[in-house]
Write an enzyme that holds these catalytic residues in place. Structure first.
Site, PDB file in Angstrom:
ATOM      1  N   LYS A 137     -77.971 -53.036  15.790  1.00 60.26           N
ATOM      2  CA  LYS A 137     -79.293 -53.653  15.682  1.00 60.26           C
ATOM      3  C   LYS A 137     -80.403 -52.586  15.633  1.00 60.26           C
ATOM      4  O   LYS A 137     -81.285 -52.656  14.797  1.00 60.26           O
ATOM      5  CB  LYS A 137     -79.560 -54.594  16.872  1.00 60.26           C
ATOM      6  CG  LYS A 137     -78.567 -55.744  16.978  1.00 60.26           C
ATOM      7  CD  LYS A 137     -78.959 -56.733  18.063  1.00 60.26           C
ATOM      8  CE  LYS A 137     -78.966 -56.190  19.474  1.00 60.26           C
ATOM      9  NZ  LYS A 137     -77.649 -55.905  20.057  1.00 60.26           N
TER      10      LYS A 137
ATOM     11  N   ARG B 287     -77.183 -43.480  27.562  1.00 59.11           N
ATOM     12  CA  ARG B 287     -77.722 -44.584  28.358  1.00 59.11           C
ATOM     13  C   ARG B 287     -76.799 -44.861  29.533  1.00 59.11           C
ATOM     14  O   ARG B 287     -75.581 -44.826  29.381  1.00 59.11           O
ATOM     15  CB  ARG B 287     -77.810 -45.843  27.482  1.00 59.11           C
ATOM     16  CG  ARG B 287     -79.195 -46.164  27.041  1.00 59.11           C
ATOM     17  CD  ARG B 287     -79.213 -47.254  26.013  1.00 59.11           C
ATOM     18  NE  ARG B 287     -78.627 -48.508  26.469  1.00 59.11           N
ATOM     19  CZ  ARG B 287     -78.655 -49.632  25.757  1.00 59.11           C
ATOM     20  NH1 ARG B 287     -79.227 -49.638  24.572  1.00 59.11           N
ATOM     21  NH2 ARG B 287     -78.113 -50.738  26.215  1.00 59.11           N
TER      22      ARG B 287
ATOM     23  N   ARG C 253     -72.158 -43.241  21.972  1.00 56.38           N
ATOM     24  CA  ARG C 253     -73.577 -43.314  21.565  1.00 56.38           C
ATOM     25  C   ARG C 253     -74.451 -42.389  22.414  1.00 56.38           C
ATOM     26  O   ARG C 253     -74.344 -42.337  23.623  1.00 56.38           O
ATOM     27  CB  ARG C 253     -74.052 -44.756  21.710  1.00 56.38           C
ATOM     28  CG  ARG C 253     -75.521 -44.950  21.412  1.00 56.38           C
ATOM     29  CD  ARG C 253     -75.848 -46.371  21.081  1.00 56.38           C
ATOM     30  NE  ARG C 253     -75.753 -47.283  22.218  1.00 56.38           N
ATOM     31  CZ  ARG C 253     -76.054 -48.573  22.142  1.00 56.38           C
ATOM     32  NH1 ARG C 253     -76.433 -49.103  21.002  1.00 56.38           N
ATOM     33  NH2 ARG C 253     -75.952 -49.345  23.207  1.00 56.38           N
TER      34      ARG C 253
ATOM     35  N   ARG D 233     -70.998 -56.169  29.609  1.00 55.78           N
ATOM     36  CA  ARG D 233     -72.003 -56.550  28.601  1.00 55.78           C
ATOM     37  C   ARG D 233     -71.381 -57.438  27.520  1.00 55.78           C
ATOM     38  O   ARG D 233     -72.003 -58.400  27.062  1.00 55.78           O
ATOM     39  CB  ARG D 233     -72.637 -55.295  28.000  1.00 55.78           C
ATOM     40  CG  ARG D 233     -73.616 -54.641  28.971  1.00 55.78           C
ATOM     41  CD  ARG D 233     -73.857 -53.188  28.659  1.00 55.78           C
ATOM     42  NE  ARG D 233     -74.543 -52.957  27.409  1.00 55.78           N
ATOM     43  CZ  ARG D 233     -74.579 -51.795  26.781  1.00 55.78           C
ATOM     44  NH1 ARG D 233     -73.930 -50.746  27.279  1.00 55.78           N
ATOM     45  NH2 ARG D 233     -75.237 -51.661  25.662  1.00 55.78           N
TER      46      ARG D 233
ATOM     47  N   ARG E  30     -81.211 -64.338  23.991  1.00 54.19           N
ATOM     48  CA  ARG E  30     -79.833 -63.968  24.283  1.00 54.19           C
ATOM     49  C   ARG E  30     -79.111 -65.079  25.036  1.00 54.19           C
ATOM     50  O   ARG E  30     -77.933 -64.967  25.328  1.00 54.19           O
ATOM     51  CB  ARG E  30     -79.839 -62.712  25.133  1.00 54.19           C
ATOM     52  CG  ARG E  30     -78.954 -61.641  24.561  1.00 54.19           C
ATOM     53  CD  ARG E  30     -79.033 -60.448  25.448  1.00 54.19           C
ATOM     54  NE  ARG E  30     -79.795 -59.414  24.795  1.00 54.19           N
ATOM     55  CZ  ARG E  30     -79.478 -58.139  24.854  1.00 54.19           C
ATOM     56  NH1 ARG E  30     -78.445 -57.738  25.547  1.00 54.19           N
ATOM     57  NH2 ARG E  30     -80.207 -57.255  24.247  1.00 54.19           N
TER      58      ARG E  30
HETATM   59  P1  ADP Z   1     -77.393 -53.943  24.297  1.00 57.15           P
HETATM   60  O1  ADP Z   1     -77.753 -55.012  23.313  1.00 57.15           O
HETATM   61  O2  ADP Z   1     -76.741 -52.785  23.655  1.00 57.15           O
HETATM   62  O3  ADP Z   1     -76.679 -54.459  25.510  1.00 57.15           O
HETATM   63  P2  ADP Z   1     -80.194 -53.622  25.004  1.00 57.15           P
HETATM   64  O4  ADP Z   1     -80.867 -52.320  24.978  1.00 57.15           O
HETATM   65  O5  ADP Z   1     -80.624 -54.657  24.050  1.00 57.15           O
HETATM   66  O6  ADP Z   1     -78.679 -53.258  24.849  1.00 57.15           O
HETATM   67  O7  ADP Z   1     -80.289 -54.261  26.467  1.00 57.15           O
HETATM   68  C1  ADP Z   1     -79.981 -53.505  27.613  1.00 57.15           C
HETATM   69  C2  ADP Z   1     -79.954 -54.420  28.848  1.00 57.15           C
HETATM   70  O8  ADP Z   1     -81.255 -55.036  28.998  1.00 57.15           O
HETATM   71  C3  ADP Z   1     -78.995 -55.604  28.764  1.00 57.15           C
HETATM   72  O9  ADP Z   1     -77.696 -55.251  29.171  1.00 57.15           O
HETATM   73  C4  ADP Z   1     -79.666 -56.572  29.758  1.00 57.15           C
HETATM   74  O10 ADP Z   1     -79.435 -56.206  31.093  1.00 57.15           O
HETATM   75  C5  ADP Z   1     -81.147 -56.364  29.492  1.00 57.15           C
HETATM   76  N1  ADP Z   1     -81.653 -57.308  28.472  1.00 57.15           N
HETATM   77  C6  ADP Z   1     -82.142 -56.997  27.246  1.00 57.15           C
HETATM   78  N2  ADP Z   1     -82.540 -58.103  26.589  1.00 57.15           N
HETATM   79  C7  ADP Z   1     -82.292 -59.153  27.421  1.00 57.15           C
HETATM   80  C8  ADP Z   1     -82.467 -60.559  27.331  1.00 57.15           C
HETATM   81  N3  ADP Z   1     -82.979 -61.135  26.232  1.00 57.15           N
HETATM   82  N4  ADP Z   1     -82.096 -61.324  28.374  1.00 57.15           N
HETATM   83  C9  ADP Z   1     -81.600 -60.780  29.487  1.00 57.15           C
HETATM   84  N5  ADP Z   1     -81.399 -59.460  29.641  1.00 57.15           N
HETATM   85  C10 ADP Z   1     -81.733 -58.642  28.632  1.00 57.15           C
END
Ligand code: ADP
Length: 283
Positions: A86, A226, A197, A237, A162
């Site tokens: 993404k 990260r 990554r 995740r 999400r």
């Molecule tokens: P990835 O999609 O690779 O897991 P992101 O950088 O999008 O990584 O998100 C990192 C973390 O941030 C997620 O594991 C979660 O804890 C939190 N997060 C991000 N977006 C949301 C969301 N829409 N709802 C709940 N938690 C979120």
């Protein structure tokens, strides 16, 4: 009513909407015979046989824009599992469409670093690979979408919604998108991508230690991983992702475009651009 009469009426309505700039606009959309319609500029003009309401709606927007009214900016949601690509695709989309990129992951990481109330509530969930509670993230996103740049430039939501509750919150707030892009990548590929990554803290550029390491030694030396990009946390995740993905997808069936994300970024990007060009024409 015959098809020809319907087409004629649509063209006439269209002429009613536009101004003189409309006359002379010719797009070869169909092989149907052209109609002769009286115009104010010339005795007759060639016009289009518009076959579908969608085409009619797209053309109306083009004409409105040429009359000085802004066509509505595109609103995009991009979804997919962790490390489905993404972030990489968002860079290209942002460049081409000039939309505001809203990554909830980036927003939350910034909140954690700044030790805001949201950051304090989010930290423990993020550290363990779990989703942050809906009530923490929904308000943040709704507030951000209400800002002027999003209304003017359009937006690209990355990582939100999400969960079903998040999708419902957007709907309840009257927020709708023009396109829901979903990047499909098998789990085993995702794990490999996550673990390798790395990010350059100076440029924000994302690398992969095996697939796309930086050529520059200085960049290589400063790369960061990260804290949730470990094999152990990616399992959590992915579980969270699979538990929610169906409900989220089901909220956007009418505007969904499934993209095979298990290819080179350029190939993925080509499909995305094609889908967004179509969505923009109908936006
Ligand atoms: P990835 O999609 O690779 O897991 P992101 O950088 O999008 O990584 O998100 C990192 C973390 O941030 C997620 O594991 C979660 O804890 C939190 N997060 C991000 N977006 C949301 C969301 N829409 N709802 C709940 N938690 C979120």
């Amino acid at each position: 009513m015959t098809t020809t009469t319907m087409n004629l009426l649509r063209v006439l309505v269209l002429l009613g909407v536009g101004s003189s700039s409309v006359f002379g606009f010719v797009v070869p959309i169909t092989t149907q015979p052209r109609l002769k319609v009286p115009s104010t500029n010339t005795n007759t003009m060639d016009c289009l046989c518009i076959q579908t309401p969608e085409t009619f709606s797209s053309l109306t927007k083009i004409f409105m824009a040429s009359d000085g009214e802004e066509a509505s900016p595109i609103k995009i949601i991009i979804a997919g599992a962790p490390a489905s690509g993404k972030g990489t695709q968002c860079e290209t989309i942002k460049e081409k469409f000039g939309v505001v990129h809203l990554s909830t992951g980036d927003m939350l990481r910034a909140a954690v670093a700044a030790q805001t109330e949201v950051g304090k509530s989010a930290k423990e969930y993020m550290d363990s690979g779990k989703l942050v509670p809906d009530e923490v993230i929904i308000g943040v996103v709704k507030d951000r979408l209400a800002e002027e740049d999003c209304a003017k430039q359009g937006w690209l939501l990355d990582g939100f919604p999400r969960t079903q509750a998040q999708a419902k919150a957007l709907e309840d707030a009257g927020v709708s998108a023009d396109c829901f892009l979903f990047l499909n990548v098998p789990d085993e590929v995702l794990v490999e991508r996550v673990v390798g990554r790395r990010t350059d803290p100076e440029t924000g550029k994302i690398y992969h230690m095996t697939f796309s390491p930086p050529a520059d030694e200085a960049v290589l030396a400063r790369l960061e991983q990260r804290s949730d990009d470990t094999e152990e946390k990616v399992v959590v995740r992915l579980e969270q992702f699979h538990a929610n993905v169906k409900a989220v997808k089901d909220s956007y069936t009418e505007i969904s475009v499934m993209i095979d994300g298990n290819r080179k970024p350029g190939d993925v990007s080509n499909d995305i651009m094609e889908a967004l060009d179509k969505a923009k024409a109908n936006a």
